[in-house]
Scaffold this motif. Structure first.
Motif, mmCIF file in Angstrom:
data_model
loop_
_atom_site.group_PDB
_atom_site.id
_atom_site.type_symbol
_atom_site.label_atom_id
_atom_site.label_comp_id
_atom_site.label_asym_id
_atom_site.label_seq_id
_atom_site.Cartn_x
_atom_site.Cartn_y
_atom_site.Cartn_z
ATOM 1 N N THR A 185 1.023 -1.528 0.129
ATOM 2 C CA THR A 185 -0.190 -0.149 -0.074
ATOM 3 C C THR A 185 0.637 1.689 -0.025
ATOM 4 O OG1 THR A 185 0.036 0.212 2.399
ATOM 5 C CG2 THR A 185 -1.498 -0.889 1.866
ATOM 6 N N ASP A 186 0.011 2.378 -0.165
ATOM 7 C CA ASP A 186 1.018 3.194 0.250
ATOM 8 C C ASP A 186 1.751 3.558 1.466
ATOM 9 O OD1 ASP A 186 0.260 7.010 0.923
ATOM 10 O OD2 ASP A 186 2.105 6.530 -0.844
ATOM 11 N N ARG A 187 1.963 2.660 2.244
ATOM 12 C CA ARG A 187 2.175 3.171 3.721
ATOM 13 C C ARG A 187 3.207 1.453 3.818
ATOM 14 N NH1 ARG A 187 -1.101 4.319 8.490
ATOM 15 N NH2 ARG A 187 0.782 4.988 9.116
ATOM 16 N N VAL A 188 3.053 0.448 3.120
ATOM 17 C CA VAL A 188 3.421 -0.523 3.744
ATOM 18 C C VAL A 188 4.514 -1.249 2.972
ATOM 19 C CG1 VAL A 188 2.666 -3.085 4.434
ATOM 20 C CG2 VAL A 188 1.285 -1.188 5.613
ATOM 21 N N SER A 189 5.213 -2.126 3.289
ATOM 22 C CA SER A 189 5.892 -2.884 2.523
ATOM 23 C C SER A 189 6.737 -3.617 3.040
ATOM 24 C CB SER A 189 7.300 -2.133 2.098
ATOM 25 O OG SER A 189 7.236 -0.675 1.259
ATOM 26 N N PHE A 190 6.585 -5.050 2.043
ATOM 27 C CA PHE A 190 7.149 -5.894 2.954
ATOM 28 C C PHE A 190 8.702 -6.392 2.154
ATOM 29 C CE2 PHE A 190 3.314 -7.939 2.942
ATOM 30 C CZ PHE A 190 3.178 -7.737 4.920
ATOM 31 N N LEU A 191 9.693 -6.591 3.236
ATOM 32 C CA LEU A 191 11.110 -6.861 2.822
ATOM 33 C C LEU A 191 11.813 -8.192 2.636
ATOM 34 C CD1 LEU A 191 10.566 -4.102 4.390
ATOM 35 C CD2 LEU A 191 12.583 -3.550 3.315
ATOM 36 N N THR A 192 12.725 -8.639 2.172
ATOM 37 C CA THR A 192 13.355 -9.589 2.176
ATOM 38 C C THR A 192 14.866 -9.722 2.222
ATOM 39 O OG1 THR A 192 14.013 -12.156 1.442
ATOM 40 C CG2 THR A 192 12.675 -10.645 -0.063
ATOM 41 N N GLU A 193 15.699 -10.124 2.741
ATOM 42 C CA GLU A 193 17.061 -9.519 2.173
ATOM 43 C C GLU A 193 17.615 -10.648 2.964
ATOM 44 O OE1 GLU A 193 19.368 -5.099 3.095
ATOM 45 O OE2 GLU A 193 17.965 -5.649 4.515
ATOM 46 N N VAL A 194 19.173 -10.430 2.074
ATOM 47 C CA VAL A 194 20.668 -11.372 2.489
ATOM 48 C C VAL A 194 22.043 -10.553 2.947
ATOM 49 C CG1 VAL A 194 21.950 -13.058 1.366
ATOM 50 C CG2 VAL A 194 19.639 -12.891 1.028
ATOM 51 N N LYS A 195 22.368 -10.617 3.557
ATOM 52 C CA LYS A 195 23.491 -9.474 4.182
ATOM 53 C C LYS A 195 24.436 -10.324 4.942
ATOM 54 C CE LYS A 195 22.325 -6.153 6.721
ATOM 55 N NZ LYS A 195 21.132 -5.415 7.999
ATOM 56 N N TYR A 196 25.959 -9.321 3.878
ATOM 57 C CA TYR A 196 27.080 -9.957 4.481
ATOM 58 C C TYR A 196 27.542 -9.363 5.028
ATOM 59 C CZ TYR A 196 32.064 -10.729 4.254
ATOM 60 O OH TYR A 196 33.420 -10.830 4.367
ATOM 61 N N ARG A 197 27.797 -9.882 6.673
ATOM 62 C CA ARG A 197 28.419 -8.907 7.816
ATOM 63 C C ARG A 197 30.355 -9.117 7.759
ATOM 64 N NH1 ARG A 197 25.196 -7.854 12.551
ATOM 65 N NH2 ARG A 197 24.421 -6.706 11.347
ATOM 66 N N LEU A 198 30.991 -8.000 7.508
ATOM 67 C CA LEU A 198 32.006 -8.722 7.994
ATOM 68 C C LEU A 198 32.490 -8.194 9.119
ATOM 69 C CD1 LEU A 198 35.475 -9.064 7.100
ATOM 70 C CD2 LEU A 198 35.468 -6.689 6.321
ATOM 71 N N ASP A 199 33.028 -8.822 10.393
ATOM 72 C CA ASP A 199 32.437 -8.503 11.740
ATOM 73 C C ASP A 199 34.515 -8.879 12.805
ATOM 74 O OD1 ASP A 199 32.532 -8.038 14.699
ATOM 75 O OD2 ASP A 199 31.669 -10.426 14.479
ATOM 76 N N THR A 200 34.765 -6.853 12.397
ATOM 77 C CA THR A 200 36.568 -7.178 12.814
ATOM 78 C C THR A 200 37.318 -7.181 14.071
ATOM 79 O OG1 THR A 200 36.006 -4.863 13.194
ATOM 80 C CG2 THR A 200 36.337 -5.658 10.994
ATOM 81 N N ASP A 201 35.649 -7.636 14.829
ATOM 82 C CA ASP A 201 35.680 -8.294 16.796
ATOM 83 C C ASP A 201 35.985 -9.196 16.858
ATOM 84 O OD1 ASP A 201 35.359 -7.434 18.993
ATOM 85 O OD2 ASP A 201 32.957 -7.912 19.543
ATOM 86 N N ASP A 202 37.621 -8.966 17.264
ATOM 87 C CA ASP A 202 37.882 -10.703 17.712
ATOM 88 C C ASP A 202 38.138 -10.836 19.155
ATOM 89 O OD1 ASP A 202 39.391 -12.998 17.590
ATOM 90 O OD2 ASP A 202 41.688 -11.733 17.203
ATOM 91 N N TYR A 203 36.664 -10.910 18.814
ATOM 92 C CA TYR A 203 36.514 -11.404 20.742
ATOM 93 C C TYR A 203 37.533 -12.897 21.004
ATOM 94 C CZ TYR A 203 32.531 -14.214 19.779
ATOM 95 O OH TYR A 203 31.867 -15.574 19.172
ATOM 96 N N THR A 204 37.250 -13.418 20.490
ATOM 97 C CA THR A 204 37.661 -14.453 21.399
ATOM 98 C C THR A 204 39.078 -14.998 20.815
ATOM 99 O OG1 THR A 204 38.067 -15.678 18.560
ATOM 100 C CG2 THR A 204 35.543 -16.145 19.445
ATOM 101 N N GLY A 205 40.177 -13.738 20.224
ATOM 102 C CA GLY A 205 41.495 -13.684 20.255
ATOM 103 C C GLY A 205 41.836 -14.815 19.149
#
Length: 373
Positions: free
Chosen positions: A140-160
């Motif tokens: 509608t003029d107000r409502v949309s449905f979305l589907t997405e595939v996202k690749y994330r590069l995580d630089t937080d080396d919390y495991t060492g």
């Protein structure tokens, strides 16, 4: 390399934010996200939630402030970790005239990990980079449905154990525009034509007959009258029928001898988005207009620019003036005398279609030649 990618992402986000022609309504989105985490994190993949707030910057670009959260268990039962992402995403949407729009996204932000890892406390955060592809379905003029595939590069080396991690997020959700939806225009009533009667039998219907009592068999003109008289203002309408007897020489008139406005829409004349720069495909249309003006050497016109209702009224007024001036200048450069033309911008004030749909807005973004003489 990681810092270079993150810098590029932030530059693209900032560049998209410079666009001006956009819908003023903010959009709130909610998402269910399946987090497929890098094996080196030693965390189980699981479902999480996402929340976003953003808007269209123009017909193609969106900018969104987003947060997502997932609580995942340590593999082998050694604890659990809260993973929280916070950042900006800009997305480029294709097919502006369709309700189903594929898009590509790029963004950056911070990723935070809190919890326990094999009985050791975890409290760590660092930069992340997001790349995505997906589909937006406008319902509608107000409502949309979305589907997405996202690749994330995580630089937080919390495991060492690694300098970065590769995560994949699969999401489905809904976007709601904040603010009342515009009401659709009421449908025009269907008017049945009245019966075409000819009471005096002169071949002219009563609706058009200005001399309804013409004797039978008498030759009549298009108005049902048998009169021979002059045409003092030379507009092609006899004096006895002329309701505007002082028409300007050469003016286009109706059946009553009164001036009418004749508009030639330059279909196919397009501009770059948010600019007054002619697209290459517009040149052939304008060259045809130059030829027409040359064949009718006394024709006087106004170059009129129009926009849709996107952006503010003052912005649209200025944009329509710039575009009308560009077409005017092109015609002058191609040999049409400047004395035969004027130019004017009308902004969003003279729509010929609804501004509630992409198709209607495309029709309202137009340039016309209005014949003055």
């Amino acid at each position: 390399m990681k810092k270079t990618l993150l810098g590029l992402a932030l530059s693209c986000v900032a560049g998209a934010a410079l666009a001006n022609d956009h819908d003023d309504r903010w959009m709130l989105s909610t998402n269910l996200i399946f987090n497929a985490l890098d094996n080196n994190k030693n965390l189980e993949s699981d479902f999480g939630l996402g929340l976003g707030l953003g808007k269209f910057l123009n017909e193609n670009w969106t900018l969104d402030f987003e947060i997502d959260h997932v609580n995942v268990s340590q593999e082998g039962g050694g604890g659990s970790v809260d993973q929280i992402g916070l950042g900006l995403m800009t997305r480029y949407h294709f097919s502006p005239d369709s309700s189903l729009r594929p898009f590509l996204g790029l963004g950056a932000g911070y990723l935070d990990h809190n919890g326990s890892n094999n009985a050791q406390a975890v409290d760590s955060s660092d930069f992340m980079l997001n790349l995505s592809a997906g589909l937006r379905k406008e319902v509608t003029d107000r409502v949309s449905f979305l589907t997405e595939v996202k690749y994330r590069l995580d630089t937080d080396d919390y495991t060492g154990t690694a300098s970065s991690y590769d995560d994949y997020l699969f999401s489905m959700g809904m976007s709601i525009a904040l603010g009342a939806a515009q009401a659709a225009p009421a449908a025009a009533p269907i008017v049945e034509p009245a019966p075409q009667l000819d009471s005096d039998g002169d071949g002219v219907s009563d609706q058009s007959d200005r001399c309804p009592n013409t004797p039978a068999g008498m030759a009549v003109d298009m108005y049902g009258c048998h009169q021979v008289d002059g045409d003092d203002d030379n507009d092609g309408v006899k004096n006895s029928m002329d309701r505007c007897p002082d028409s300007r020489p050469g003016a286009v008139v109706d059946a009553d001898g009164c001036e009418v406005q004749v508009v030639i829409e330059l279909q196919g004349v397009y501009f770059d988005l948010d600019k007054a720069t002619l697209k290459p495909e517009s040149i052939s249309i304008l060259d045809a207009a130059v030829k027409t003006m040359g064949e009718h050497g006394t024709l006087v016109v106004e170059v009129a620019g129009h926009t849709d209702s996107s952006a503010s009224e003052s912005y649209n007024q200025a944009l329509s003036e710039r575009r009308a001036k560009v077409v005017y200048n092109y015609l002058v450069e191609k040999g049409v005398s400047a004395d035969r033309m004027t130019w004017k911008g009308y902004g969003e004030l003279s729509p010929i279609a609804t501004n509630d749909t992409a198709e209607g807005r495309a029709k309202n973004r137009r340039t016309e030649l209005v014949i003055q003489d």
